[in-house]
Design an enzyme around this catalytic site. Sequence first.
Site, PDB file in Angstrom:
ATOM      1  N   GLY A   1       0.840  -1.189   0.000  1.00  0.00           N
ATOM      2  CA  GLY A   1       0.000   0.000   0.000  1.00  0.00           C
ATOM      3  C   GLY A   1       0.875   1.239   0.000  1.00  0.00           C
TER       4      GLY A   1
ATOM      5  CD  GLN B   1       3.490   5.698   2.797  1.00  0.00           C
ATOM      6  OE1 GLN B   1       2.506   5.180   2.284  1.00  0.00           O
ATOM      7  NE2 GLN B   1       4.436   4.999   3.387  1.00  0.00           N
TER       8      GLN B   1
ATOM      9  CB  CYS C   1       5.334   1.979   7.667  1.00  0.00           C
ATOM     10  SG  CYS C   1       4.846   3.500   6.821  1.00  0.00           S
ATOM     11  CG  LEU C   2       6.773   0.910   1.641  1.00  0.00           C
ATOM     12  CD1 LEU C   2       6.104   1.195   0.303  1.00  0.00           C
ATOM     13  CD2 LEU C   2       7.918  -0.079   1.470  1.00  0.00           C
TER      14      LEU C   2
ATOM     15  CG  HIS D   1      -0.452   1.122   7.517  1.00  0.00           C
ATOM     16  ND1 HIS D   1       0.544   0.662   8.349  1.00  0.00           N
ATOM     17  CD2 HIS D   1       0.182   1.893   6.580  1.00  0.00           C
ATOM     18  CE1 HIS D   1       1.712   1.160   7.951  1.00  0.00           C
ATOM     19  NE2 HIS D   1       1.525   1.893   6.868  1.00  0.00           N
ATOM     20  CD  GLU D   2      -1.276   2.356   2.957  1.00  0.00           C
ATOM     21  OE1 GLU D   2      -0.750   3.479   3.008  1.00  0.00           O
ATOM     22  OE2 GLU D   2      -0.610   1.308   2.987  1.00  0.00           O
TER      23      GLU D   2
ATOM     24  CG  HIS E   1       0.537   6.748   5.762  1.00  0.00           C
ATOM     25  ND1 HIS E   1       1.729   7.143   6.325  1.00  0.00           N
ATOM     26  CD2 HIS E   1       0.680   5.423   5.507  1.00  0.00           C
ATOM     27  CE1 HIS E   1       2.547   6.101   6.406  1.00  0.00           C
ATOM     28  NE2 HIS E   1       1.932   5.046   5.922  1.00  0.00           N
TER      29      HIS E   1
HETATM   30  O1  GNR Z   1       4.043  -2.696   2.576  1.00  0.00           O
HETATM   31  C1  GNR Z   1       3.388  -2.559   3.606  1.00  0.00           C
HETATM   32  N1  GNR Z   1       3.059  -3.646   4.343  1.00  0.00           N
HETATM   33  C2  GNR Z   1       2.162  -3.603   5.405  1.00  0.00           C
HETATM   34  C3  GNR Z   1       2.100  -4.709   6.245  1.00  0.00           C
HETATM   35  C4  GNR Z   1       1.213  -4.737   7.304  1.00  0.00           C
HETATM   36  C5  GNR Z   1       0.389  -3.673   7.533  1.00  0.00           C
HETATM   37  C6  GNR Z   1       0.451  -2.541   6.722  1.00  0.00           C
HETATM   38  C7  GNR Z   1       1.326  -2.519   5.658  1.00  0.00           C
HETATM   39  S1  GNR Z   1       1.366  -1.128   4.620  1.00  0.00           S
HETATM   40  C8  GNR Z   1       3.021  -1.197   4.047  1.00  0.00           C
HETATM   41  C9  GNR Z   1       3.261  -0.145   2.989  1.00  0.00           C
HETATM   42  C10 GNR Z   1       3.081   1.237   3.582  1.00  0.00           C
HETATM   43  O2  GNR Z   1       3.894   1.776   4.271  1.00  0.00           O
HETATM   44  N2  GNR Z   1       1.953   1.834   3.349  1.00  0.00           N
HETATM   45  O3  GNR Z   1       1.703   3.049   3.869  1.00  0.00           O
HETATM   46 NI    NI Z   2       2.820   3.109   5.743  1.00  0.00          NI
END
Ligand code: GNR
Ligand code: NI
Length: 172
Positions: free
Chosen positions: A46, A51, A94-95, A136-137, A140
């Site tokens: 995601g 980001q 998270c990236l 999670h997204e 952000h």
């Molecule tokens: O790549 C991602 N893996 C992930 C694993 C578990 C819960 C959320 C994520 S999102 C993350 C990519 C990212 O940072 N998205 O904002």
């Molecule tokens: Ni993230």
Amino acid sequence: MAIKTILTEPNKALRQISKPVIQVGKSEQKLMDDMLETMYAANGIGLAAIQIGIPKRIIVMDLSKDENKKEPRYFVNPVIKNKNEINSTYEEGCLSVPDQFAEIDRPKECEVEYLDYNGKKSFLKAEGLLATCIQHEMDHLEGILFIDYLSKLKKSMIIKKLSKNKLRRIVV
Ligand code: GNR
Ligand code: NI
């Protein structure tokens, strides 16, 4: 399409609240294409526009495991309409918080209203990893990172590590 640089913590830009998209036009679609390419290149599932430094309420996602069967999903102006009071726990990464992982509790299921790639109003019931990833997204979009849910000590240790890594990258 283009691969963009992913911002990493600590970076104030990641703490901005992203702004709603007025209309899903060509430039928003180009942004979604770039976000998807950037996400694939970084092996993420995601990505939120902030980001890559763009404070718009846009998310891309692809949870398919098979590289040859891409299942891109696009969410513009997503709103959670309903969420389960039961939580589930996933190990999140998270990236924007490279190489750090932690177990995070979030509602197990949620319902999301959003605009798709073509600006069409859409609705999705999500569970499992999809529900976790959407939440999670959407965090952000509010300037929230998963490390914000950890204890002050764990969070500060992670930020310290990331700051050190950033400095080392400048030196080397
Ligand atoms: O790549 C991602 N893996 C992930 C694993 C578990 C819960 C959320 C994520 S999102 C993350 C990519 C990212 O940072 N998205 O904002
Ligand atoms: Ni993230």
